[in-house]
Design an enzyme around this catalytic site. Structure first.
Site, PDB file in Angstrom:
ATOM      1  N   GLY A   8       1.116  14.323  -1.683  1.00 65.05           N
ATOM      2  CA  GLY A   8       1.952  13.434  -2.065  1.00 65.05           C
ATOM      3  C   GLY A   8       1.713  13.225  -3.787  1.00 65.05           C
ATOM      4  O   GLY A   8       1.881  12.195  -4.102  1.00 65.05           O
ATOM      5  N   ASN A  10       3.039  13.565  -6.448  1.00 60.67           N
ATOM      6  CA  ASN A  10       4.130  13.357  -7.322  1.00 60.67           C
ATOM      7  C   ASN A  10       4.653  12.156  -6.900  1.00 60.67           C
ATOM      8  O   ASN A  10       5.943  11.656  -7.532  1.00 60.67           O
ATOM      9  CB  ASN A  10       5.022  14.634  -8.002  1.00 60.67           C
ATOM     10  CG  ASN A  10       4.447  15.336  -8.983  1.00 60.67           C
ATOM     11  OD1 ASN A  10       3.731  14.738  -9.896  1.00 60.67           O
ATOM     12  ND2 ASN A  10       4.665  16.803  -8.862  1.00 60.67           N
ATOM     13  N   LYS A  12       5.035   7.977  -5.649  1.00 60.48           N
ATOM     14  CA  LYS A  12       4.725   6.832  -6.436  1.00 60.48           C
ATOM     15  C   LYS A  12       3.278   6.482  -6.189  1.00 60.48           C
ATOM     16  O   LYS A  12       2.382   6.288  -7.315  1.00 60.48           O
ATOM     17  CB  LYS A  12       5.519   5.635  -5.916  1.00 60.48           C
ATOM     18  CG  LYS A  12       6.969   5.652  -6.306  1.00 60.48           C
ATOM     19  CD  LYS A  12       7.876   4.443  -5.938  1.00 60.48           C
ATOM     20  CE  LYS A  12       9.128   4.490  -5.897  1.00 60.48           C
ATOM     21  NZ  LYS A  12       9.865   3.241  -5.262  1.00 60.48           N
ATOM     22  N   THR A  86       1.576   5.581   5.727  1.00 60.72           N
ATOM     23  CA  THR A  86       1.945   4.485   6.967  1.00 60.72           C
ATOM     24  C   THR A  86       2.817   4.979   7.712  1.00 60.72           C
ATOM     25  O   THR A  86       3.733   5.926   7.269  1.00 60.72           O
ATOM     26  CB  THR A  86       1.909   3.282   6.175  1.00 60.72           C
ATOM     27  OG1 THR A  86       3.068   3.152   5.430  1.00 60.72           O
ATOM     28  CG2 THR A  86       0.899   2.885   5.522  1.00 60.72           C
ATOM     29  N   ASN A 110      -4.360  -0.113   5.840  1.00 53.05           N
ATOM     30  CA  ASN A 110      -4.342  -0.904   4.599  1.00 53.05           C
ATOM     31  C   ASN A 110      -5.676  -0.444   3.922  1.00 53.05           C
ATOM     32  O   ASN A 110      -6.777  -0.753   4.338  1.00 53.05           O
ATOM     33  CB  ASN A 110      -4.030  -2.320   4.584  1.00 53.05           C
ATOM     34  CG  ASN A 110      -3.638  -3.064   3.180  1.00 53.05           C
ATOM     35  OD1 ASN A 110      -4.331  -2.868   2.319  1.00 53.05           O
ATOM     36  ND2 ASN A 110      -2.533  -3.586   3.182  1.00 53.05           N
ATOM     37  N   HIS A 141       7.626  -7.002   2.059  1.00 52.15           N
ATOM     38  CA  HIS A 141       7.460  -5.803   1.331  1.00 52.15           C
ATOM     39  C   HIS A 141       8.649  -5.637   0.559  1.00 52.15           C
ATOM     40  O   HIS A 141       9.919  -6.012   0.581  1.00 52.15           O
ATOM     41  CB  HIS A 141       6.993  -4.622   2.015  1.00 52.15           C
ATOM     42  CG  HIS A 141       5.513  -4.671   2.433  1.00 52.15           C
ATOM     43  ND1 HIS A 141       5.189  -5.277   3.705  1.00 52.15           N
ATOM     44  CD2 HIS A 141       4.530  -3.956   2.118  1.00 52.15           C
ATOM     45  CE1 HIS A 141       3.728  -5.248   4.005  1.00 52.15           C
ATOM     46  NE2 HIS A 141       3.556  -4.324   2.912  1.00 52.15           N
ATOM     47  N   HIS A 142       8.741  -4.641  -0.299  1.00 46.47           N
ATOM     48  CA  HIS A 142       9.851  -4.183  -1.406  1.00 46.47           C
ATOM     49  C   HIS A 142      11.051  -3.511  -0.353  1.00 46.47           C
ATOM     50  O   HIS A 142      10.770  -3.232   0.765  1.00 46.47           O
ATOM     51  CB  HIS A 142       9.581  -3.311  -2.154  1.00 46.47           C
ATOM     52  CG  HIS A 142       8.610  -1.954  -1.608  1.00 46.47           C
ATOM     53  ND1 HIS A 142       9.239  -0.925  -1.115  1.00 46.47           N
ATOM     54  CD2 HIS A 142       7.295  -1.796  -1.385  1.00 46.47           C
ATOM     55  CE1 HIS A 142       8.291  -0.104  -0.464  1.00 46.47           C
ATOM     56  NE2 HIS A 142       7.343  -0.348  -0.705  1.00 46.47           N
ATOM     57  N   LYS A 145      10.920   0.042   1.803  1.00 44.74           N
ATOM     58  CA  LYS A 145       9.884   0.245   2.586  1.00 44.74           C
ATOM     59  C   LYS A 145      10.659   0.480   4.010  1.00 44.74           C
ATOM     60  O   LYS A 145      11.687  -0.331   4.161  1.00 44.74           O
ATOM     61  CB  LYS A 145       9.036  -0.713   3.052  1.00 44.74           C
ATOM     62  CG  LYS A 145       7.746  -0.811   3.941  1.00 44.74           C
ATOM     63  CD  LYS A 145       6.680  -1.810   4.051  1.00 44.74           C
ATOM     64  CE  LYS A 145       5.718  -1.402   4.940  1.00 44.74           C
ATOM     65  NZ  LYS A 145       5.058  -0.238   4.848  1.00 44.74           N
ATOM     66  N   GLY A 151       2.460  -1.617   9.111  1.00 50.21           N
ATOM     67  CA  GLY A 151       1.286  -1.225   9.839  1.00 50.21           C
ATOM     68  C   GLY A 151       0.271  -2.214   9.770  1.00 50.21           C
ATOM     69  O   GLY A 151      -0.723  -2.609  10.562  1.00 50.21           O
TER      70      GLY A 151
END
Length: 250
Positions: A8, A10, A12, A86, A110, A141-142, A145, A151
């Site tokens: 992953g 590339n 965020k 997650t 987390n 959360h944003h 998500k 989780g």
């Protein structure tokens, strides 16, 4: 020097991981995996199977759909893996557990040290307050998500249940029934909006008093720092098994 493969790369979180690693002297990213193979500092491949660089550990911040290939690679290479993605379902969690019997696997919902401290504080609160307080968990959360509840919220609920002798039910959808709250439930509530990085509140509601334990993540960097710390920890020739933040902190 801990040599890392970043899955992953590339995405965020992958870019945040790159920033964190670039500021450290005890580790480096030797290769990445991503559908987008554009990179200026290390080679990025479309598949783990294509990676040719020697490495000590994998950090995964990719997608749950890639889990099986990730675990097979870890087992075949006998390479520790830090799973920071997650949104896994129960079958995938079982897959992770089974893989840990053959390879070193670091898995937590987390990567924040603060969240893991919050879980321990919640367990202490349960042992002190007993069964006189209702427990509710609210997570925010944003708006990008996908999974709900988070989780982390489930991890907190599971930690709380370790201190409760009777079985507890998780209540996700109270609006669908019209009845009083029972004493054997923990409510879990998800809020999605804006760019909220991650907030978790554990509410202990008793007779005429309320106790709230809270954690607020202000940037994604805290999760990246935790993942990199876990990678350095796991690279030290760990035997097969399931490792969590508890082993790293102790």
């Amino acid at each position: 020097m801990t040599r890392i493969i970043l899955c992953g790369a590339n995405g965020k979180m992958g870019r945040v991981i790159q920033s964190v690693v670039s500021a450290r002297e005890n580790c480096k990213i030797v290769a990445g995996v991503d559908f987008n193979t554009e990179s200026i500092s290390f080679p990025i491949y479309k598949s783990l199977a294509d990676v040719t660089e020697e490495a000590d550990v994998i950090i995964d911040f990719s997608n749950p759909a890639l889990l099986e290939n990730l675990l097979n690679y870890s087992i075949n290479k006998n390479m520790p893996v830090v799973i920071a993605t997650t949104g896994y379902d129960e079958d995938q969690k079982k897959m992770i557990e089974d893989a840990s019997k053959k390879a070193p696997v670091f898995f937590t919902y987390n990567m924040s040290v603060g969240i893991n401290l919050l879980a321990n504080l919640a367990k202490k609160a349960v042992s002190v307050l007993g069964g006189d307080f209702d427990i509710e968990i609210v997570e925010k959360h944003h708006n990008q998500k996908i999974d709900a509840p988070s989780g982390t919220a489930l991890m907190l609920a599971d930690a709380i249940c370790e201190e409760i002798e009777k079985p507890m039910n998780y209540e996700y959808d109270r609006h669908s029934k019209r009845e009083k709250r029972t004493k054997d439930e923990i409510g879990l509530h998800a809020i999605r909006g804006g760019t909220i990085v991650g907030e978790h509140d554990i509410i202990f509601a008793g007779r005429d008093e309320i106790i709230t334990l809270s954690h607020s993540a202000r940037s994604k960097e805290i999760f990246a720092v935790g993942a990199v710390n876990a990678a350095v920890f796991m690279a030290d020739n760990k035997a097969p098994g399931m490792y969590t933040m508890k082993e790293m902190i102790d």
